[in-house]
Design an enzyme around this catalytic site. Sequence first.
Site, PDB file in Angstrom:
ATOM      1  N   GLY A   1       0.837  -1.203   0.000  1.00  0.00           N
ATOM      2  CA  GLY A   1       0.000   0.000   0.000  1.00  0.00           C
ATOM      3  C   GLY A   1       0.863   1.240   0.000  1.00  0.00           C
ATOM      4  O   GLY A   1       2.095   1.160   0.095  1.00  0.00           O
TER       5      GLY A   1
ATOM      6  N   GLY B   1       2.691   3.481   1.521  1.00  0.00           N
ATOM      7  CA  GLY B   1       3.264   3.628   2.861  1.00  0.00           C
ATOM      8  C   GLY B   1       3.874   4.999   3.089  1.00  0.00           C
ATOM      9  O   GLY B   1       4.053   5.428   4.226  1.00  0.00           O
ATOM     10  N   ARG B   2       4.218   5.639   1.997  1.00  0.00           N
ATOM     11  CA  ARG B   2       4.755   7.002   2.138  1.00  0.00           C
ATOM     12  C   ARG B   2       4.256   7.886   1.005  1.00  0.00           C
ATOM     13  O   ARG B   2       4.979   8.740   0.502  1.00  0.00           O
ATOM     14  CB  ARG B   2       6.269   6.974   2.160  1.00  0.00           C
ATOM     15  CG  ARG B   2       6.860   6.279   0.975  1.00  0.00           C
ATOM     16  CD  ARG B   2       8.290   6.623   0.821  1.00  0.00           C
ATOM     17  NE  ARG B   2       8.855   5.728  -0.166  1.00  0.00           N
ATOM     18  CZ  ARG B   2      10.085   5.806  -0.585  1.00  0.00           C
ATOM     19  NH1 ARG B   2      10.854   6.740  -0.125  1.00  0.00           N
ATOM     20  NH2 ARG B   2      10.532   4.968  -1.470  1.00  0.00           N
TER      21      ARG B   2
ATOM     22  N   LYS C   1       4.713  12.140  -2.486  1.00  0.00           N
ATOM     23  CA  LYS C   1       5.527  11.006  -2.031  1.00  0.00           C
ATOM     24  C   LYS C   1       6.466  11.502  -0.935  1.00  0.00           C
ATOM     25  O   LYS C   1       7.270  12.404  -1.172  1.00  0.00           O
ATOM     26  CB  LYS C   1       6.321  10.447  -3.206  1.00  0.00           C
ATOM     27  CG  LYS C   1       7.042   9.161  -2.886  1.00  0.00           C
ATOM     28  CD  LYS C   1       7.650   8.563  -4.143  1.00  0.00           C
ATOM     29  CE  LYS C   1       8.564   7.400  -3.775  1.00  0.00           C
ATOM     30  NZ  LYS C   1       9.324   6.941  -4.934  1.00  0.00           N
TER      31      LYS C   1
ATOM     32  N   ARG D   1       4.106  13.707  -7.516  1.00  0.00           N
ATOM     33  CA  ARG D   1       4.191  12.803  -8.676  1.00  0.00           C
ATOM     34  C   ARG D   1       2.869  12.821  -9.444  1.00  0.00           C
ATOM     35  O   ARG D   1       1.795  12.833  -8.840  1.00  0.00           O
ATOM     36  CB  ARG D   1       4.510  11.393  -8.183  1.00  0.00           C
ATOM     37  CG  ARG D   1       4.619  10.374  -9.283  1.00  0.00           C
ATOM     38  CD  ARG D   1       5.396   9.161  -8.858  1.00  0.00           C
ATOM     39  NE  ARG D   1       4.743   8.370  -7.832  1.00  0.00           N
ATOM     40  CZ  ARG D   1       5.332   7.347  -7.200  1.00  0.00           C
ATOM     41  NH1 ARG D   1       6.572   7.019  -7.484  1.00  0.00           N
ATOM     42  NH2 ARG D   1       4.684   6.663  -6.295  1.00  0.00           N
TER      43      ARG D   1
ATOM     44  N   ARG E   1      -1.684  -0.752 -10.009  1.00  0.00           N
ATOM     45  CA  ARG E   1      -0.567  -1.664 -10.306  1.00  0.00           C
ATOM     46  C   ARG E   1      -1.061  -3.087 -10.480  1.00  0.00           C
ATOM     47  O   ARG E   1      -2.176  -3.411 -10.063  1.00  0.00           O
ATOM     48  CB  ARG E   1       0.391  -1.694  -9.093  1.00  0.00           C
ATOM     49  CG  ARG E   1       0.795  -0.356  -8.607  1.00  0.00           C
ATOM     50  CD  ARG E   1       0.905  -0.294  -7.066  1.00  0.00           C
ATOM     51  NE  ARG E   1       0.888   1.093  -6.626  1.00  0.00           N
ATOM     52  CZ  ARG E   1       1.973   1.832  -6.406  1.00  0.00           C
ATOM     53  NH1 ARG E   1       3.139   1.287  -6.484  1.00  0.00           N
ATOM     54  NH2 ARG E   1       1.877   3.097  -6.093  1.00  0.00           N
TER      55      ARG E   1
ATOM     56  N   ASP F   1       4.343  -4.689  -7.599  1.00  0.00           N
ATOM     57  CA  ASP F   1       3.749  -3.435  -7.128  1.00  0.00           C
ATOM     58  C   ASP F   1       4.406  -2.226  -7.805  1.00  0.00           C
ATOM     59  O   ASP F   1       3.950  -1.095  -7.621  1.00  0.00           O
ATOM     60  CB  ASP F   1       3.863  -3.306  -5.594  1.00  0.00           C
ATOM     61  CG  ASP F   1       5.280  -3.473  -5.104  1.00  0.00           C
ATOM     62  OD1 ASP F   1       5.891  -4.508  -5.413  1.00  0.00           O
ATOM     63  OD2 ASP F   1       5.794  -2.567  -4.430  1.00  0.00           O
ATOM     64  N   ASN F   2       5.453  -2.460  -8.568  1.00  0.00           N
ATOM     65  CA  ASN F   2       6.072  -1.375  -9.326  1.00  0.00           C
ATOM     66  C   ASN F   2       5.801  -1.517 -10.813  1.00  0.00           C
ATOM     67  O   ASN F   2       6.517  -0.940 -11.632  1.00  0.00           O
ATOM     68  CB  ASN F   2       7.578  -1.340  -9.066  1.00  0.00           C
ATOM     69  CG  ASN F   2       7.898  -0.879  -7.652  1.00  0.00           C
ATOM     70  OD1 ASN F   2       7.114  -0.143  -7.044  1.00  0.00           O
ATOM     71  ND2 ASN F   2       9.022  -1.313  -7.117  1.00  0.00           N
TER      72      ASN F   2
ATOM     73  N   ASP G   1       8.715   4.174 -10.033  1.00  0.00           N
ATOM     74  CA  ASP G   1       9.678   3.809  -8.995  1.00  0.00           C
ATOM     75  C   ASP G   1      11.110   3.931  -9.503  1.00  0.00           C
ATOM     76  O   ASP G   1      11.657   3.007 -10.106  1.00  0.00           O
ATOM     77  CB  ASP G   1       9.434   2.401  -8.425  1.00  0.00           C
ATOM     78  CG  ASP G   1      10.140   2.257  -7.071  1.00  0.00           C
ATOM     79  OD1 ASP G   1      11.269   2.780  -6.947  1.00  0.00           O
ATOM     80  OD2 ASP G   1       9.564   1.656  -6.162  1.00  0.00           O
TER      81      ASP G   1
HETATM   82  P1  AMP Z   1       9.170   0.819  -2.910  1.00  0.00           P
HETATM   83  O1  AMP Z   1      10.477   0.150  -2.630  1.00  0.00           O
HETATM   84  O2  AMP Z   1       9.276   2.311  -2.986  1.00  0.00           O
HETATM   85  O3  AMP Z   1       8.459   0.232  -4.069  1.00  0.00           O
HETATM   86  O4  AMP Z   1       8.275   0.556  -1.617  1.00  0.00           O
HETATM   87  C1  AMP Z   1       7.791  -0.709  -1.255  1.00  0.00           C
HETATM   88  C2  AMP Z   1       6.769  -0.561  -0.169  1.00  0.00           C
HETATM   89  O5  AMP Z   1       7.371  -0.021   1.012  1.00  0.00           O
HETATM   90  C3  AMP Z   1       5.629   0.388  -0.521  1.00  0.00           C
HETATM   91  O6  AMP Z   1       4.453  -0.132   0.045  1.00  0.00           O
HETATM   92  C4  AMP Z   1       6.042   1.668   0.135  1.00  0.00           C
HETATM   93  O7  AMP Z   1       4.942   2.489   0.412  1.00  0.00           O
HETATM   94  C5  AMP Z   1       6.710   1.173   1.398  1.00  0.00           C
HETATM   95  N1  AMP Z   1       7.692   2.153   1.913  1.00  0.00           N
HETATM   96  C6  AMP Z   1       8.879   2.481   1.363  1.00  0.00           C
HETATM   97  N2  AMP Z   1       9.504   3.416   2.099  1.00  0.00           N
HETATM   98  C7  AMP Z   1       8.707   3.696   3.146  1.00  0.00           C
HETATM   99  C8  AMP Z   1       8.791   4.576   4.284  1.00  0.00           C
HETATM  100  N3  AMP Z   1       9.839   5.380   4.467  1.00  0.00           N
HETATM  101  N4  AMP Z   1       7.773   4.574   5.151  1.00  0.00           N
HETATM  102  C9  AMP Z   1       6.707   3.780   4.969  1.00  0.00           C
HETATM  103  N5  AMP Z   1       6.566   2.930   3.958  1.00  0.00           N
HETATM  104  C10 AMP Z   1       7.542   2.880   3.037  1.00  0.00           C
HETATM  105 MG    MG Z   2       7.075   1.087  -5.231  1.00  0.00          MG
END
Ligand code: AMP
Ligand code: MG
Length: 493
Positions: A86, A88-89, A109, A172, A179, A252-253, A262
């Site tokens: 989901g 997350g940030r 983001k 963004r 996705r 998810d990407n 991403d």
């Molecule tokens: P990503 O590597 O950017 O594709 O992130 C993978 C998952 O980790 C996604 O669900 C992001 O929302 C979550 N995520 C990455 N960085 C953070 C963060 N600093 N805080 C909370 N969730 C994160």
């Molecule tokens: Mg991602």
Amino acid sequence: MTPGFDHSYAGLGSAFSTAQASDPVSAPQLLLWNASLAEALGWSGTPNTHPEQLQALAGNRPLPNTQPIATVYAGHQFGQYNPQLGDGRATLLGEWVTASGDRFDIQLKGAGPTAYSRGGDGRSPIGPVIREYVVSEAMHALNVPTTRALAAVATGEPVIRNRIEPGAILTRVASSHLRVGTVQYFAMTRGGDDVAELVDYVVARHCDTAKLKETPSGSAAAVLLDSVCERFAKLVAHWQVLGFVHGVLNTDNALLCGETIDYGPCAFMDHFDPQACFSSIDRQGRYAWPNQPGIMHWNLAVLAECLLPLIAADTEIAQQTAQEIVDRYPARFHAHHQHWLAAKIGLDELKADDSALVQGFHDILATEQLDFTLAFRWLTEVANDTLAHSPLPELFSVPDALNDWAIGWQARRSANQGDTSTITAAMNQMNPIVIPRNHLVQRAIDHAEAGEIERVEALVRRGQSPFQWHSGDLEWARAPEPAERVTRTFCGT
Ligand code: AMP
Ligand code: MG
């Protein structure tokens, strides 16, 4: 139509997303603003002159008519299923609908923790924000489908990673953030609940609905799978011919709209390395450059599996239909790849007889460790008869092996059918002079961390016309010195 926000995805209900409250930051400051994208969107005002926009893009106070949410999805990360990820940030402010009716997600983001942060801080250091801004905008200029960057804002607050870094937020813009992992969440984690509603939504938003009538099976899921198949095939073919390594092709990407998303550990290769892999966490090379076409095929197969119950009530028919669509991918990839490779190498088309010529060129690049981008540009300048007037001879020295190879190449080119100027124009459009090289991106990030944004601005500006020479290109276009080479990249989460 007056441009403005709409909230169709939030309208799907609480299974799909969660309302997101503001999480203010203390001292927001505008780092970068994409005026041309803002203009294309019909966005009025800028955070430079409209303080309420700066506050909104820092996540401090929502803009009027926004309805911030975080969306839920799942995904295979390095092949392992994670049942719930989901945003997350990331916070989705809403969908911006332009005067001509085009719809774009506007997402912050790094704007703070959400219901899906899983213990993370929901924040982003400035480095990954700058990297995504620079590389995604360069990808757009290179004509690759991609999410875009509208703004970067410094939060004025530190983010703690391996070291303490300044925090930042990226605005963004994407055709949508839906996705393969979004479909997976409803199909797999929730065992099929609401997946039909999601698929109807995605098809209405991203697919040619006329196809619903044409498709023999008539199902929205089959239409979705077929259009994603085509988009993935085309997108990954484009990455390959540019030497772009995405680095984290988890499901998810992989966006259903076919845009690159991403920019965490991504990198363009400098010297040609047929096994190029930069991501520090990709120890097995799962997402190495040569594996990208196969991985996107795998991601497509995951999507197909999720859609089976919607494709047909009869399991066998569903499987057969899905398999037929997934099996179209290799030929589609090959067609796009061959088309672009022919354009890059200055041939009217690639025939079976040409494979030794093309392979020979790549072999020379690999054994001589030649710069991928500059080598193709050399072909372009030679074919256009512009080599002597270009700065290229100062940037690229030609080994004997390449000069020898070029004799056969010129002979093959003289057998080209069709208009020569069309072929050389296509070469110009497929062989950039400037790509966002790792060492340039890294140096720009170092400057930004020290509070100097000018170098980032200059890099973004230069990236906007990648197919034309400019003064100062000895710096922007050159390959890195051995000591400057960046061989490892980091996710920056
Ligand atoms: P990503 O590597 O950017 O594709 O992130 C993978 C998952 O980790 C996604 O669900 C992001 O929302 C979550 N995520 C990455 N960085 C953070 C963060 N600093 N805080 C909370 N969730 C994160
Ligand atoms: Mg991602």
